[in-house]
Structure formats: structure tokens, C-alpha cells
Scaffold this active site. Sequence first.
Site, PDB file in Angstrom:
ATOM      1  N   ASP A 100      42.625  39.995  60.812  1.00 56.60           N
ATOM      2  CA  ASP A 100      43.113  40.889  62.009  1.00 56.60           C
ATOM      3  C   ASP A 100      41.975  41.584  62.657  1.00 56.60           C
ATOM      4  O   ASP A 100      41.277  42.087  61.917  1.00 56.60           O
ATOM      5  CB  ASP A 100      44.523  41.455  61.978  1.00 56.60           C
ATOM      6  CG  ASP A 100      45.072  41.591  63.082  1.00 56.60           C
ATOM      7  OD1 ASP A 100      44.723  41.113  64.277  1.00 56.60           O
ATOM      8  OD2 ASP A 100      46.153  42.252  63.246  1.00 56.60           O
ATOM      9  N   ASP A 124      43.222  40.970  71.013  1.00 53.13           N
ATOM     10  CA  ASP A 124      44.119  40.690  72.209  1.00 53.13           C
ATOM     11  C   ASP A 124      45.021  42.124  72.415  1.00 53.13           C
ATOM     12  O   ASP A 124      44.994  42.944  71.688  1.00 53.13           O
ATOM     13  CB  ASP A 124      45.119  39.701  72.169  1.00 53.13           C
ATOM     14  CG  ASP A 124      45.893  39.744  70.164  1.00 53.13           C
ATOM     15  OD1 ASP A 124      45.450  40.363  69.463  1.00 53.13           O
ATOM     16  OD2 ASP A 124      47.104  39.726  70.512  1.00 53.13           O
ATOM     17  N   ALA A 149      52.875  40.432  68.729  1.00 54.72           N
ATOM     18  CA  ALA A 149      53.837  41.380  69.426  1.00 54.72           C
ATOM     19  C   ALA A 149      55.173  41.061  69.276  1.00 54.72           C
ATOM     20  O   ALA A 149      56.231  41.557  70.115  1.00 54.72           O
ATOM     21  CB  ALA A 149      53.448  41.747  70.995  1.00 54.72           C
ATOM     22  N   CYS A 154      68.626  38.378  40.427  1.00 58.07           N
ATOM     23  CA  CYS A 154      67.259  37.486  40.544  1.00 58.07           C
ATOM     24  C   CYS A 154      66.859  37.229  39.358  1.00 58.07           C
ATOM     25  O   CYS A 154      67.045  37.934  38.285  1.00 58.07           O
ATOM     26  CB  CYS A 154      66.364  38.344  41.640  1.00 58.07           C
ATOM     27  SG  CYS A 154      64.629  37.542  41.474  1.00 58.07           S
ATOM     28  N   CYS A 203      63.288  36.475  38.668  1.00 57.09           N
ATOM     29  CA  CYS A 203      62.066  36.579  38.568  1.00 57.09           C
ATOM     30  C   CYS A 203      61.413  37.241  37.390  1.00 57.09           C
ATOM     31  O   CYS A 203      62.234  37.946  36.661  1.00 57.09           O
ATOM     32  CB  CYS A 203      61.413  37.163  39.783  1.00 57.09           C
ATOM     33  SG  CYS A 203      61.390  38.866  39.962  1.00 57.09           S
ATOM     34  N   CYS A 206      62.841  40.851  37.206  1.00 57.21           N
ATOM     35  CA  CYS A 206      64.036  40.977  36.993  1.00 57.21           C
ATOM     36  C   CYS A 206      64.604  40.632  35.810  1.00 57.21           C
ATOM     37  O   CYS A 206      65.768  41.440  35.202  1.00 57.21           O
ATOM     38  CB  CYS A 206      64.839  40.464  38.482  1.00 57.21           C
ATOM     39  SG  CYS A 206      64.365  40.998  39.857  1.00 57.21           S
TER      40      CYS A 206
END
Length: 483
Positions: free
Chosen positions: A90, A125, A193, A276, A278, A281
Site C-alpha cells: 500500500d 490515491d 475507502a 473450532c 483448528c 483450538c
Amino acid sequence: MSSIFEITHKDAAGRIGKLKTPHGVVETPTVMPVINPNLQVIKPSEMKDFGAQMLITNSYIISRKDNLREKALKDGLHSLLDYDGPIMTDSGSFQLSVYGDIDVTNEQIIEFQKTIGSDIGVPLDIPTPPDVPRSRAESELKITLERLKEARGMVNDEMLLAGPVQGSTYPDLRQKCAEDLRDHKFDVYPLGAVVPLMESYRYADLVDVIVSAKKGLDPTVPVHLFGAGHPMMFALAVALGCDLFDSAAYALYAKDRRYITSNGTYHIDNLSYLPCSCPVCISHTAEEVRKADNCSELLARHNLYVTFEEMRLVKQSIKEGNLLELVEQRCRTHPRMLEALKKMYSYTDWIEKYDPASKSTFFYCGPESAQRPEVLRFSNKLERFTIKGSAVIRSASKKDIKGYDNDLIFKAPFGAFPAELAEVYPFNAEVIRTPDIESLGKALENTIALIELNPEAKFTFIKEDGFEHPLFEKLGQIADIKE
């Protein structure tokens, strides 16, 4: 036609694609974890373990800190972050939106991104926030377009260049910006934005922003939804044609002790169980995570796992042709998301242009399903059905009825269609036995239209118990209705 982006599968306005970058091919849709070069909760070198194919970082932050700038200029961006895959940078526009001014020019930041070896660079921008006066939006959009065109003239080498689409919450300005940028052949088109809209749960307004920008862009180019990192809204945004997302949410939410799921967010201090499976978890209890010295890191890891799990589900849904069913499920997790779903279906005529004509079984998920592209497509093709002589319209549950020249099946939300098409998509739809008023209303509208298109035929409608709608009065004026 984009030379760096190949679309391989489509569903609704969403797609799976291959984005070619200087550091490899990325399969989209995908999420780019945001890397803060000053504070790395999880090392960039670990990101591939979670499913990341590409990262995004801030070139302005790197340029403002001596040790980061010097290393990036000497060894390159990828060495600085210790990551060998594609990296987008960015420009500092986010800092501009927060602080109102930054100490760098568009030309300087573009040149810096080129020098450090960014895969995708972003011009400086002007991120015009929502709801500003139109005069301000137009003025800042003019500056943005000037800077983007300046950047396009500077970048002709390996670095890909993004062309952010701005215009605040004015759909016509978003579309105009996209149309203007289209002619300058940017490589990726971010929608800028929009974070304030997501932070305030204005998802319906976000739909307007996405669709207005997409209408102005070449449909073959990759689109990036800047700052969209919560998995709850991935399916919706992908269905509208977004391909790239970036997320700092995994770390920011973790810092605030928040636990992300595809259906919303929990505070770890309020969880008794971890819903969860994962690696984090299944190896910790909620209490262990809550009391851990590295609680923020554990939460960040979980948040990344669930983020990429949802994106994989979105891609699988595209391949199976049931993305809109996932969208409808996800949009029932929050009232503002449901509002966004209704807004999305106000653009069904636009979505239908890109939605494949043939895919898997249509599953009815609720009243909004009556507004899907498949239903609109059927409505638009009613004139193709020529009915002569006598015709019976019955539900699929009724056995074949003899003595008629034409056998039509009535199924909400579609309406009446020839019985021989009953097992053909989308008429093989899985629907509720007693249709809701929205589904029944749409089906009756189509049935009435079909009858009016065939005025010489004589129609008999076999009405099921429980089918009640005001349109039956109009139907009774042009067809015989039998209980």
C-alpha cells in the site's frame, strides 16, 4: 481482457482465477494478511502454513523508518519480510485518511515501491470517506485520477500496478471512476475507502459500492476489496465479483481479545468452549487461551486459520455451483448482513449476466432465494414455451393427470414448466413443501405470465392445500382452479 488474470470457474458474479505476479501465480479469491513491518504478531515466513499465498504491507511505513528503508533498498522487500511469495504494498493512503496528510508524494512512493521490488504497487490515491458532500467527492476523485494516470506512466516494468476505484458513497462516481481507469489498463483494481462502511455494519451500502465499480470495469480484471478481512462477509463479496481481500483483522481482533468465526465474533473472556477445530483450538481450552501469556498470538493464529478455512469453503462453493446458498446462510448471521443480501438481489439482473446457465441443484434457503438469477432467467424465457390445446398445472406431488394435451408442473419459486423438465436444472430444485408467500408469489407471477403468453390454450390449475396468495384471484380469471 486481462493478460495476468485467468478465470477458471464461475458462480453468480464470483469466480476462481489465477493471478500471475512476478513471484508466482496466486489462486483467487484469496486473503492477503496485512504485515505491519514494525510489529509482526506472526512471522511472514509462517503465513503459508495458514493458507496465505500472498501478503500485503505498507510501503509508506517502511519508507519512514531508517532501518526498514535501508534494508528494503539494499536487499529488497522480500528479504525484509523473509517471504518468497508475492507481496503487495500500500502507498500510505490509509495513513492519509487517518491523519489528513503524509510526508510523501505520489511520484516518490511509486518509485520507492518499484525500487524495493513490490509485486503489486499502489498509487497515493485519496480515500474519500462515506457521506461527504458530493463536491468534495468529485474534487478528491479528480486528484486520485490524476495521480493514478501519473503512476501508470511511471510503471512499465515487472511491478504490477493497482488502480484504486474511489468515489465515496456515490454509485455514479464509483462507476465513472472505474470506467475512466478501465482505459488505462491497470493490473488490479482495489475498491478503496470502504473500511468505514464495514466498521459501521453498512453492508448494504458496501454492496452498492462493489456493484457500481464492477459495472464500470472490464469483467475479466481482478478486483481487490481493500480492508475486508472478516470471514462473515467473504461469500457475499466474492459473489459480487471481488477476488482479493486483505486482513489486519486477525491481529487487531486478537489484540482486543476477540475470537473470529465465520458467523461473527466472540470475546475470549466470554467463551466457555472453543467452537473450532483448528490446531490452536484442539490443543487448548478456552480458559487456557484466556490465561495464556501469549493469548494475543494464539487468538491471531486461530483467526487466520478460520479466515482461510472460510475462503476455501467459498471456493468449493463456486466449484459446486452453490455459492449463493452459502451467501444466504452467512447473511443470516447479522441483521445488517441480511439487509445486504436483499440489496444484492436488487441487482439480480446484473448478476444473471455472469451466473452460469447450468450448475448443481438449486436449494431454496428462504424468501430471498426467490430473487436468485435462476428464477429471473426462467422469467425472461417464458416466451419460449408454446402451449397449445389444453394444459394441466399440477404440483410434483400429484400423479400424472390424464386427458390434457400438456402436463405442466408448478414449483415455487419458478412457476409452471413442462413435466419432462422436472429433473433438469434448475427445476430439480429442493424446495419447502408449502412455499412461503414470497416464493409462491414469484411462481404465480410467472405462471400468470406464461398463461397470458399462450391465450389460445386452456389451462387448469390444481391447487394444493395450504397454497394461499392474493394472486390466485387473478389466476382464476384466466384459468380454471381446482382444489
